[in-house]
Enzyme design. Structure first.
Site, PDB file in Angstrom:
ATOM      1  N   TYR A  86      -4.017   7.100  -7.951  1.00  0.00           N
ATOM      2  CA  TYR A  86      -3.007   6.417  -7.151  1.00  0.00           C
ATOM      3  C   TYR A  86      -3.474   6.257  -5.702  1.00  0.00           C
ATOM      4  CZ  TYR A  86       1.429   5.502  -4.780  1.00  0.00           C
ATOM      5  OH  TYR A  86       2.416   4.955  -3.990  1.00  0.00           O
ATOM      6  N   SER A 136       0.880  -1.157   0.000  1.00  0.00           N
ATOM      7  CA  SER A 136       0.000   0.000   0.000  1.00  0.00           C
ATOM      8  C   SER A 136       0.921   1.212   0.000  1.00  0.00           C
ATOM      9  CB  SER A 136      -0.943  -0.036   1.205  1.00  0.00           C
ATOM     10  OG  SER A 136      -1.780   1.100   1.229  1.00  0.00           O
TER      11      SER A 136
END
Length: 283
Positions: A155, A141
């Site tokens: 994103y 992540s």
């Protein structure tokens, strides 16, 4: 146990290994005594890294292709051995207002940053379960997975998705009775040196200047970003200690996590910052 005691002698498969934190994780894994399978769409980058790392293997694979990732898993298990560490790291960036973002750029980012993680899990986890040996799954992540940032919405969205996917996977592995040997962990890097901003998508219409100004701002942050090998060392240490959230800069990323928790608890709406306090990029 130390990271060396846990990982030495095992096989690590790292996607997006050609640059940034992926390359840093590969170098540190090799230094711990792991056989590293370097996976990237950039064949030249992983070939160069392969020559640097003893016993490393380079594989060109597009994580957007589910069948290719399945073939990768089968190849590794038949030719290299059981995977002790799977790192789903491959990712790309995108700058610009969401309404200016080209559909092709959106589709590419989602297919790499989100679907690529899913394909890695779907391809490798059944092999890990069948091997009946301890193994680790790290999904990348980002500090962006607990932040909101304008002009980088695709994103940021993808990193929120990866974090949620990883948290759910952790529960599923536990629910299925495998938590004693399948260790699922979420990696949340802060700013780590890479070329992700240079290679990020932009916009070809609308407010191009705003998109490129955001790219420029991120490149300024890159100048002060963490060394990828130093980041990798911290991640491996936390993984060995049994942490779930693996933070390259524990205080820096931890503050962002605490702030996110406060925002949700207090139900505060998103607000623009006059000065950026953290950077969502990792690769």
């Amino acid at each position: 146990m130390t990271a060396r005691e846990i990982f030495s002698g095992g096989v690590a498969v790292i996607t997006g290994a050609g640059n940034g934190i992926g390359a840093g994780l590969a170098r540190h894994a090799a230094g711990l005594g792991m056989t590293v399978v370097l996976v990237d769409i950039d064949g030249e980058a992983v070939a160069t890294l392969r020559d640097e790392l003893p016993g490393a293997i380079d594989v060109v694979c597009d994580v957007r292709d589910a069948d290719a990732v399945e073939r990768l898993a089968a190849q590794v298990y038949s030719e290299v051995g059981p995977v002790r560490l799977l790192v789903n790291n491959a990712g790309v960036e995108q700058f610009g207002y969401l309404w200016d973002t080209p559909v092709a750029n959106w589709d590419r980012l989602v297919s790499i940053n989100v679907s690529g993680v899913f394909y890695g899990i779907r391809a490798f986890l059944p092999h890990m379960l069948a091997a009946d040996t301890p193994s680790w799954v790290w999904n990348l992540s980002s500090i962006g997975g607990v932040a909101v940032v304008p002009l980088q919405a695709p994103y940021i969205m993808s990193k929120h998705a990866v974090l949620a996917l990883t948290e759910c996977l952790r529960l599923e592995v536990d629910s299925a009775g495998h938590a004693d040997r399948i260790h699922v962990q979420a990696v949340l890097p802060g700013a780590v040196k890479s070329n992700i901003f240079e290679t990020a998508g932009g916009v070809d219409g609308g407010d191009v200047a705003a998109a490129e100004a955001q790219r420029s701002a991120m490149l300024d942050i890159k100048a002060e970003a963490m060394d990828p090998i130093a980041a990798a060392e911290v991640v491996f240490e936390q993984a060995a200690a049994g942490e779930f959230y693996l933070l390259t800069q524990p205080e820096y990323v931890g503050n962002a996590m605490a702030e996110r928790a406060d925002v949700l608890r207090d139900r505060r709406p998103p607000a623009l910052r006059t000065k950026r306090r953290f950077d969502p990029a990792h690769q």
